[in-house]
Design a protein around this motif. Structure first.
Motif, short mmCIF file in Angstrom:
data_model
loop_
_atom_site.label_atom_id
_atom_site.label_comp_id
_atom_site.label_asym_id
_atom_site.label_seq_id
_atom_site.Cartn_x
_atom_site.Cartn_y
_atom_site.Cartn_z
N ALA A 168 0.81 -1.22 0.00
CA ALA A 168 0.00 0.00 0.00
C ALA A 168 0.84 1.27 0.00
N GLU A 169 2.12 1.19 0.34
CA GLU A 169 2.97 2.38 0.43
C GLU A 169 3.09 3.15 -0.90
N PRO A 170 3.24 2.49 -2.05
CA PRO A 170 3.30 3.27 -3.30
C PRO A 170 2.03 4.09 -3.56
N LEU A 171 0.88 3.56 -3.15
CA LEU A 171 -0.36 4.31 -3.30
C LEU A 171 -0.33 5.56 -2.42
N ARG A 172 0.07 5.40 -1.16
CA ARG A 172 0.16 6.55 -0.27
C ARG A 172 1.13 7.60 -0.83
N LEU A 216 -0.41 9.35 -3.81
CA LEU A 216 -1.45 10.29 -3.37
C LEU A 216 -0.82 11.56 -2.80
N GLN A 217 0.25 11.40 -2.01
CA GLN A 217 0.93 12.57 -1.46
C GLN A 217 1.53 13.42 -2.57
N ASP A 218 2.14 12.78 -3.56
CA ASP A 218 2.70 13.54 -4.69
C ASP A 218 1.61 14.27 -5.47
N LYS A 219 0.47 13.58 -5.69
CA LYS A 219 -0.63 14.19 -6.45
C LYS A 219 -1.16 15.43 -5.75
N ILE A 220 -1.37 15.36 -4.43
CA ILE A 220 -1.92 16.52 -3.73
C ILE A 220 -0.89 17.65 -3.66
N ILE A 237 -2.32 18.46 3.83
CA ILE A 237 -3.11 17.29 3.46
C ILE A 237 -2.20 16.11 3.16
N ALA A 238 -1.10 16.35 2.45
CA ALA A 238 -0.16 15.27 2.10
C ALA A 238 0.40 14.62 3.37
N GLN A 239 0.72 15.41 4.38
CA GLN A 239 1.27 14.86 5.62
C GLN A 239 0.24 14.05 6.39
N ALA A 240 -1.05 14.29 6.15
CA ALA A 240 -2.10 13.60 6.89
C ALA A 240 -2.54 12.29 6.25
N ILE A 241 -1.99 11.93 5.09
CA ILE A 241 -2.37 10.67 4.43
C ILE A 241 -1.66 9.52 5.14
N ARG A 242 -2.43 8.55 5.60
CA ARG A 242 -1.91 7.45 6.41
C ARG A 242 -2.29 6.08 5.83
N ILE A 243 -1.58 5.05 6.33
CA ILE A 243 -1.86 3.65 5.99
C ILE A 243 -2.09 2.91 7.31
N SER A 244 -3.06 2.02 7.32
CA SER A 244 -3.16 1.10 8.46
C SER A 244 -3.45 -0.29 7.91
N VAL A 245 -2.88 -1.28 8.57
CA VAL A 245 -3.06 -2.67 8.18
C VAL A 245 -3.54 -3.43 9.40
N LYS A 294 -8.78 8.79 -9.21
CA LYS A 294 -7.99 8.29 -10.34
C LYS A 294 -6.71 7.60 -9.87
N THR A 295 -6.08 8.15 -8.86
CA THR A 295 -4.85 7.56 -8.33
C THR A 295 -5.13 6.20 -7.71
#
Length: 168
Positions: A38-42, A45-49, A78-86, A143-144
């Motif tokens: 999931a890290e490449p998605l995060r 998303l950070q790059d896109k925003i 917003i980019a700093q607030a994007i998180r992943i949880s598993v 889209k991302t």
């Protein structure tokens, strides 16, 4: 706004087998591998925003302006607030989302949703009698996520199959 990659049937079944077998190291390895998927998605998303183009109509002739009342850039916050949880227990899966608690108090989660829709209305310099509108490229989040979903699904399926083979 969040994304969930769930293969609940397979993951729930696997979770029960892991718990019964008591293989803590296999469970941790599975969590780590799903997070890596999931890290490449995060990151994307950070790059896109961060690079999202936000435009406005600008001031009309004769109108006064001024400095922004905040020193914090919207897109970087917003980019700093994007998180992943598993999670491998309860409701297993991977989730990528915007963490409201990591956003500054004046930026609500609705701002992210409206930016994804392509239109953000807000009070001008905090004055609730005057409103401004800014436009962004719509669908940057959706889209991302769609672009990454097949890869993440394949990775999670591979991880689940590997763990299942180790348990048998």
């Amino acid at each position: 706004m969040q994304v969930q990659i769930l293969g609940t049937g397979q993951l729930l079944d696997l979770q029960r087998k892991l718990r019964a077998a008591g293989h803590e190291n296999i469970r941790r390895s599975m969590q780590r591998r799903i997070r890596r998927a999931a890290e490449p998605l995060r990151d994307d998303l950070q790059d896109k925003i961060r690079t999202l183009t936000i435009t406005s109509t600008g001031r009309k002739a004769g109108k006064r302006g001024g400095p922004s009342p905040t020193t914090r850039p919207l897109r970087a916050s917003i980019a700093q607030a994007i998180r992943i949880s598993v999670r491998t227990t309860g409701n297993p899966g991977a989730k990528v989302w915007v963490d409201r608690s990591a956003l500054p108090p004046d930026i609500t989660n609705g701002v992210v949703t409206r930016l994804n829709e392509g239109r953000l209305r807000h009070p001008t310099f905090g004055n609730r009698k005057r409103w401004g509108q800014q436009n962004a490229t719509p669908g940057w989040w959706d889209k991302t996520v769609r672009a990454h979903q097949p890869r993440i699904t394949r990775e999670v399926e591979r991880v689940v199959d590997d763990v299942r083979r180790r348990l048998e």
